[in-house]
Motif scaffolding. Structure first.
Motif, PDB file in Angstrom:
ATOM      1  N   UNK A   1       0.836  -1.195   0.000  1.00 19.45           N
ATOM      2  CA  UNK A   1       0.000   0.000   0.000  1.00 19.45           C
ATOM      3  C   UNK A   1       0.870   1.245   0.000  1.00 19.45           C
ATOM      4  N   UNK A   2       2.099   1.041   0.500  1.00 22.19           N
ATOM      5  CA  UNK A   2       3.008   2.182   0.585  1.00 22.19           C
ATOM      6  C   UNK A   2       4.357   1.786  -0.001  1.00 22.19           C
ATOM      7  N   UNK A   3       4.871   2.651  -0.856  1.00 24.47           N
ATOM      8  CA  UNK A   3       6.168   2.394  -1.463  1.00 24.47           C
ATOM      9  C   UNK A   3       7.155   3.432  -0.933  1.00 24.47           C
ATOM     10  N   UNK A   4       8.298   2.947  -0.409  1.00 21.04           N
ATOM     11  CA  UNK A   4       9.341   3.883   0.007  1.00 21.04           C
ATOM     12  C   UNK A   4      10.394   3.862  -1.082  1.00 21.04           C
ATOM     13  N   UNK A   5      10.576   4.972  -1.756  1.00 18.61           N
ATOM     14  CA  UNK A   5      11.568   5.028  -2.825  1.00 18.61           C
ATOM     15  C   UNK A   5      12.730   5.887  -2.348  1.00 18.61           C
ATOM     16  N   UNK A   6      13.874   5.223  -2.078  1.00 13.69           N
ATOM     17  CA  UNK A   6      15.022   5.941  -1.519  1.00 13.69           C
ATOM     18  C   UNK A   6      15.978   6.322  -2.650  1.00 13.69           C
ATOM     19  N   UNK A   7      15.917   7.541  -3.098  1.00 13.51           N
ATOM     20  CA  UNK A   7      16.762   8.032  -4.205  1.00 13.51           C
ATOM     21  C   UNK A   7      16.712   7.077  -5.395  1.00 13.51           C
ATOM     22  N   UNK A   8      15.525   6.726  -5.882  1.00 18.62           N
ATOM     23  CA  UNK A   8      15.466   5.652  -6.888  1.00 18.62           C
ATOM     24  C   UNK A   8      16.053   6.034  -8.235  1.00 18.62           C
ATOM     25  N   UNK A   9      16.268   7.306  -8.511  1.00 21.09           N
ATOM     26  CA  UNK A   9      16.749   7.662  -9.845  1.00 21.09           C
ATOM     27  C   UNK A   9      18.095   8.376  -9.824  1.00 21.09           C
ATOM     28  N   UNK A  10      18.704   8.537  -8.643  1.00 24.45           N
ATOM     29  CA  UNK A  10      19.908   9.371  -8.634  1.00 24.45           C
ATOM     30  C   UNK A  10      21.119   8.670  -9.225  1.00 24.45           C
ATOM     31  N   UNK A  11      21.030   7.359  -9.449  1.00 24.72           N
ATOM     32  CA  UNK A  11      22.169   6.685 -10.083  1.00 24.72           C
ATOM     33  C   UNK A  11      21.976   6.559 -11.590  1.00 24.72           C
ATOM     34  N   UNK A  12      20.928   7.187 -12.116  1.00 24.92           N
ATOM     35  CA  UNK A  12      20.588   6.966 -13.530  1.00 24.92           C
ATOM     36  C   UNK A  12      20.838   8.207 -14.385  1.00 24.92           C
ATOM     37  N   UNK A  13      21.017   7.987 -15.685  1.00 25.21           N
ATOM     38  CA  UNK A  13      21.148   9.088 -16.642  1.00 25.21           C
ATOM     39  C   UNK A  13      19.845   9.879 -16.742  1.00 25.21           C
ATOM     40  N   UNK A  14      19.956  11.149 -17.171  1.00 28.92           N
ATOM     41  CA  UNK A  14      18.753  11.986 -17.198  1.00 28.92           C
ATOM     42  C   UNK A  14      17.588  11.409 -17.968  1.00 28.92           C
ATOM     43  N   UNK A  15      17.850  10.892 -19.171  1.00 33.62           N
ATOM     44  CA  UNK A  15      16.708  10.438 -19.967  1.00 33.62           C
ATOM     45  C   UNK A  15      16.100   9.186 -19.339  1.00 33.62           C
ATOM     46  N   UNK A  16      16.954   8.338 -18.758  1.00 29.96           N
ATOM     47  CA  UNK A  16      16.455   7.140 -18.083  1.00 29.96           C
ATOM     48  C   UNK A  16      15.720   7.551 -16.809  1.00 29.96           C
ATOM     49  N   UNK A  17      16.290   8.553 -16.145  1.00 32.50           N
ATOM     50  CA  UNK A  17      15.673   9.110 -14.943  1.00 32.50           C
ATOM     51  C   UNK A  17      14.222   9.526 -15.244  1.00 32.50           C
ATOM     52  N   UNK A  18      14.061  10.235 -16.344  1.00 28.45           N
ATOM     53  CA  UNK A  18      12.730  10.715 -16.717  1.00 28.45           C
ATOM     54  C   UNK A  18      11.789   9.538 -16.952  1.00 28.45           C
ATOM     55  N   UNK A  19      12.301   8.479 -17.589  1.00 27.39           N
ATOM     56  CA  UNK A  19      11.447   7.316 -17.858  1.00 27.39           C
ATOM     57  C   UNK A  19      11.006   6.636 -16.573  1.00 27.39           C
ATOM     58  N   UNK A  20      11.950   6.465 -15.634  1.00 24.83           N
ATOM     59  CA  UNK A  20      11.609   5.781 -14.387  1.00 24.83           C
ATOM     60  C   UNK A  20      10.634   6.624 -13.565  1.00 24.83           C
ATOM     61  N   UNK A  21      10.860   7.930 -13.535  1.00 25.46           N
ATOM     62  CA  UNK A  21       9.933   8.809 -12.816  1.00 25.46           C
ATOM     63  C   UNK A  21       8.539   8.717 -13.420  1.00 25.46           C
ATOM     64  N   UNK A  22       8.518   8.670 -14.726  1.00 21.71           N
ATOM     65  CA  UNK A  22       7.268   8.537 -15.449  1.00 21.71           C
ATOM     66  C   UNK A  22       6.533   7.267 -15.060  1.00 21.71           C
ATOM     67  N   UNK A  23       7.324   6.182 -14.974  1.00 20.22           N
ATOM     68  CA  UNK A  23       6.761   4.883 -14.607  1.00 20.22           C
ATOM     69  C   UNK A  23       6.154   4.955 -13.210  1.00 20.22           C
ATOM     70  N   UNK A  24       6.901   5.533 -12.264  1.00 17.57           N
ATOM     71  CA  UNK A  24       6.416   5.628 -10.890  1.00 17.57           C
ATOM     72  C   UNK A  24       5.125   6.446 -10.834  1.00 17.57           C
ATOM     73  N   UNK A  25       5.122   7.530 -11.578  1.00 19.04           N
ATOM     74  CA  UNK A  25       3.963   8.418 -11.621  1.00 19.04           C
ATOM     75  C   UNK A  25       2.746   7.672 -12.185  1.00 19.04           C
ATOM     76  N   UNK A  26       2.999   6.919 -13.235  1.00 18.56           N
ATOM     77  CA  UNK A  26       1.956   6.157 -13.887  1.00 18.56           C
ATOM     78  C   UNK A  26       1.404   5.076 -12.952  1.00 18.56           C
ATOM     79  N   UNK A  27       2.320   4.361 -12.276  1.00 18.82           N
ATOM     80  CA  UNK A  27       1.918   3.260 -11.407  1.00 18.82           C
ATOM     81  C   UNK A  27       1.064   3.743 -10.245  1.00 18.82           C
ATOM     82  N   UNK A  28       1.437   4.875  -9.701  1.00 16.00           N
ATOM     83  CA  UNK A  28       0.703   5.309  -8.524  1.00 16.00           C
ATOM     84  C   UNK A  28      -0.719   5.723  -8.895  1.00 16.00           C
ATOM     85  N   UNK A  29      -0.892   6.185 -10.116  1.00 12.22           N
ATOM     86  CA  UNK A  29      -2.254   6.487 -10.558  1.00 12.22           C
ATOM     87  C   UNK A  29      -3.034   5.208 -10.773  1.00 12.22           C
ATOM     88  N   UNK A  30      -2.366   4.244 -11.411  1.00 10.19           N
ATOM     89  CA  UNK A  30      -3.051   3.005 -11.744  1.00 10.19           C
ATOM     90  C   UNK A  30      -3.366   2.169 -10.508  1.00 10.19           C
TER      91      UNK A  30
END
Lengths: 554, 326
Positions: free
Chosen positions: A445-474
């Motif tokens: 019910x609760x996801x703790x994301x500890x710096x989940x994108x800080x090790x990633x490249x910008x474009x990949x970062x954007x994709x993962x953030x997008x995924x998280x955003x999408x999942x939480x809506x769904x």
């Protein structure tokens, strides 16, 4: 132009060893660096930007060879020089600073001695003169008590201080060229600002040429005079900062700029009417470091009276610098750390009062995604095993769990066949998707994301953030999003909690915290974001806006 | 440096208790073995008469209850009296002091040479990783490591003593030669060459492998790249930046091995007929010579404790991140 450029790279091609993913690390590279200029080289990991810097320094790994082209330093071809003269050039005329200040200094040598070494091999100064120069250098990079600091070992210094020492070392014999390989990437945003200012200041004073390698367009906007964009070993676009930032021509440049996280104002307001999922009340945690039976150790307060509520479907961003206690709170909620006092209420039940067996059923409701996707997946297990282990431990049938794992892999944008493969076969971004699938397998019910994108490249970062955003809506997930990057927090969070030295100094809706910060520290953090003065050009559509549009139309 | 002094004094106090505990443990360990010196002596004398054995037991105090014997032993130990060997008719302390120089000259020389040689060879191999010299060093090291130590000793004797006749095969000096001064020293040194080589080869192989692996790990680290970027000459990068960081695990193993300086050479002493501590221990076991055995055990534990302390001190000198915390 009549003046010889400081650095003139012509048709440089560097071969990679056989079996690499492409034949050349860099191909047909041509650029110049003029005195008094900051050239930013931008690109994602693997684009060959570091390789170029190492070639200029003569520091290429043995397996990698320059196959054609030349590098001229003030007109002299560097490769034609004997090893002795090349060595004099390195550290003497061309100096370099690196990304990781934590590992770039010899841990067993006093920092003063490490700077002294450069003077010893590039100048004829005697001992006393060198010592005076070391103190002068340390003072010039803004380090306190230089005469005392000179005798410290690196482990006594913070990341920012170490990077200053690195800079002092690089400047020791007043080089013409400074190569900075992502020098601020590993630093906190406020420290980053200070280091950038320091580099700019020194560069302007001495009319040095600086080749600054970065992946962050914010940093580019802050300091660059000229920008070179690299993709797969080639320069795809080079021009003045003004042109590249505001009128990007090449599609790859546009894509990189589009992926830059940015403050967005159009996010719909989160309504607080919904149920609270998790409430932290007055959580305190102090770590005791070192010390023995009789000797007191050092105390580090990681949590001081922390209170926070996460509602259903809400994303709470926990922002602050390293050591502010963000991760400690996250880990306390998952049950990896036991706080000294306070309550952590999950749907009304105080998790801290539960015994281990009684706590176990709650573990599945709170799951965590870790920062480093390279370290957080067991390399000896298949992806399928990694994802199903949780559900199987909670009594689910193995086959059913595997089917679900495959469905989850599709959900996070991977192929179902990924289940049979091992983590090393995936890129960083893909691994982080696997981590997310693993966390979701228990239907938390609760996801703790500890710096989940800080090790990633910008474009990949954007994709993962997008995924998280999408999942939480769904899935109607609640999320605690821990990050040091305010731009990312601004992009994904409804509520922002700003932490400093174990305390939450400001908490409120993202719009208010960013639009009208109350606490001085929040203002400092916001002020330190690189590239504030630059707005992404209108015709480049940011990734998240695009996907938000997609979601609305679907 | 009051901090260091405090550290050492606290560790020494702890060490005294550790050694006393070991002494008690050793006492029971020795007595747990079946048979006693009286039985062995009686057996050797050919008199299996129960009365005679009983008389011997009474004479040695072996008829008393075990705890009483322990009490007697411990009260002697705290007075630094290691007892008297009835078997050899001499105080144990004198026996040990007779044998100690032989063993130490063998093990210490082998230890120092192995350490220096191992680190040097390991460094060479690592810096030339992948070339023929690396392969040669690795193969020789592996062979020395895998071959039984006594067999190497026998083969060396066969080659250098029997066939070539260059070096003496056994003993510590030429008996009856009557050398004095420098000649006597040379004679003794000559006798040590083969045993030291045999013992040293094995440990050198260990240090070579360890150093090589450690350097390969360190040489790719960021601070080595920094050192290169500073334009330092290669030898300086290797000696100051790489080796100093790579040496830490070697120190750990060396400190561990230094604890075996007393007891680790039984095989060598046997093969080369050296009258050292190892041989003494071996004979004492066969004869159930409790006092001698306990004396050797105690000496060994003191050496181990002292070298542990030394290792910790050296560690804190080499690595500033490790603080001496009592």
């Amino acid at each position: 132009m009549t003046e010889t450029p400081l650095l003139d790279v012509r048709n440089l091609t560097i071969d990679l060893p056989r079996g690499a993913d492409r034949p050349h690390a860099v191909q047909d590279l041509t650029f110049t660096l003029e005195p008094g200029e900051i050239l930013c080289v931008v690109g994602e990991s693997g684009s060959g930007k570091s390789m170029t810097a190492h070639a200029v320094m003569g520091l290429l790994p043995k397996a990698v060879k320059v196959s054609s082209g030349e590098i001229r330093h003030q007109g002299t071809d560097v490769f034609s020089l004997p090893e002795r003269d090349q060595r004099a050039l390195r550290g003497g005329r061309i100096a370099m600073i690196f990304q990781e200040p934590m590992t770039a200094l010899n841990p067993l040598m006093r920092v003063g001695d490490q700077i002294d070494e450069v003077l010893r091999y590039h100048t004829t100064l005697d001992r006393a003169a060198r010592r005076a120069r070391v103190v002068e250098l340390l003072a010039s990079v803004g380090l306190p008590e230089p005469d005392h600091l000179r005798r410290s070992y690196p482990f006594r210094l913070s990341g920012g201080q170490r990077q200053r020492v690195m800079i002092a070392m690089a400047l020791a014999v007043e080089p013409d060229i400074l190569i900075a390989d992502e020098p601020t990437t590993a630093l906190d945003v406020t420290t980053q600002k200070q280091i950038l200012e320091l580099i700019q200041d020194i560069q302007a004073k001495r009319r040095m040429g600086v080749m600054f390698i970065t992946h962050d367009f914010g940093v580019v906007a802050e300091i660059a005079h000229r920008v070179a964009v690299m993709q797969r070993g080639r320069i795809v676009e080079i021009g003045t900062a003004e042109d590249v930032l505001n009128r990007p021509q090449h599609p790859y440049t546009r894509q990189l700029i589009a992926a830059v996280p940015h403050l967005i104002e159009h996010r719909e307001d989160f309504t607080r009417a919904r149920q609270p999922v998790l409430t932290a009340e007055k959580v305190c945690k102090t770590f005791h470091l070192g010390g023995g039976f009789f000797t007191p150790g050092r105390k580090v307060v990681a949590g001081d009276d922390l209170s926070l509520t996460i509602h259903q479907g809400e994303t709470v961003g926990l922002v602050g610098e390293s050591g502010s206690g963000k991760s400690t709170l996250g880990r306390s909620i998952v049950g990896l750390i036991k706080p000294d006092s306070g309550k952590i209420l999950f749907e009304g039940v105080d998790l801290l009062s539960l015994s281990r067996p009684a706590f176990r059923p709650y573990r599945r409701h709170v799951q965590m995604v870790f920062q480093d996707p390279y370290a957080s997946l067991n390399p000896r297990h298949t992806v399928g095993d990694i994802i199903t282990q949780g559900p199987v431990a909670f009594g689910e049938d193995r086959h059913k769990a595997l089917d679900k794992a495959k469905a989850l892999l599709k959900l996070v944008g991977l192929d179902a066949s990924a289940a049979e493969r091992f983590p090393h076969e995936f890129s960083g971004g893909q691994r982080q998707r696997i981590s997310i699938a693993r966390a979701l397998a228990l239907e938390p019910k609760l996801l703790i994301a500890d710096e989940p994108v800080s090790a990633l490249d910008v474009s990949v970062q954007a994709q993962v953030l997008d995924l998280l955003e999408d999942l939480r809506h769904r899935l109607n997930l609640s999320m605690l999003f821990i990050t040091h990057d305010l731009r990312i927090a601004a992009q994904i969070c409804d509520t922002i909690a700003v932490m400093q030295k174990g305390r939450i100094v400001e908490i409120g809706p993202a719009k208010e915290v960013f639009g009208n910060p109350q606490h001085a520290y929040t203002r400092t953090l916001l002020d330190a974001i690189p590239g504030k003065g630059w707005t992404i050009p209108e015709d480049v559509v940011p990734v998240t806006r695009r996907s938000a549009a997609l979601r609305n139309s679907a | 440096m009051p901090r260091i002094a405090l550290f050492i004094s606290q560790r020494l106090v702890k060490a005294v208790f550790v050694i006393l505990a070991i002494a008690v443990f050793n006492f029971f360990l020795v007595h747990a073995a079946p048979g006693d010196p009286a039985a062995v002596m009686a057996g050797e004398a050919g008199a299996a008469d129960a009365k005679f054995v009983e008389q011997l037991r009474q004479q040695f105090g072996l008829d008393r209850p075990l705890y009483e014997q322990l009490g007697t032993y411990m009260s002697k130990v705290v007075q630094a009296d290691l007892g008297y060997s009835y078997r050899q008719q001499r105080p144990v302390f004198d026996l040990l002091m007779d044998r100690l120089p032989v063993t130490l000259s063998l093990t210490l020389t082998a230890f120092v040479l192995a350490l220096l040689g191992g680190v040097a060879l390991g460094t060479l191999a690592a810096m030339r990783a992948g070339t023929w010299s690396d392969t040669a060093i690795t193969v020789v090291g592996l062979t020395a490591y895998a071959t039984p130590i006594f067999w190497i000793g026998l083969m060396l004797i066969l080659l250098f003593s029997v066939n070539l006749g260059w070096l003496p095969a056994f003993g510590t000096e030429s008996i009856g030669a009557g050398y004095t001064g420098w000649d006597a020293f040379l004679d003794r040194a000559k006798h040590l060459v083969l045993p030291v080589t045999t013992l040293g080869l094995f440990y050198m192989a260990v240090y070579t492998r360890l150093t090589r692996a450690s350097i390969l790990e360190v040489r790719d680290m960021d601070f080595v790249k920094t050192a290169r970027a500073k334009g330092l000459p290669e030898w300086r990068i290797v000696s100051v930046h790489i080796l100093r960081n790579a040496i830490l695990p070697v120190i750990t193993v060396a400190g561990f091995q230094a604890g075996h300086l007393i007891g680790g050479s039984i095989l060598i002493e046997t093969v080369f007929a050296l009258p050292g501590i190892g041989r003494l221990a071996f004979e004492a076991v066969l004869q159930r010579d409790y006092q001698v055995l306990l004396g050797i055990f105690l000496l060994t534990s003191v050496v181990v404790v002292v070298f542990n302390l030394l290792t910790d001190l050296i560690y804190s000198l080499v690595d500033p991140r490790i603080e001496v915390a009592p």
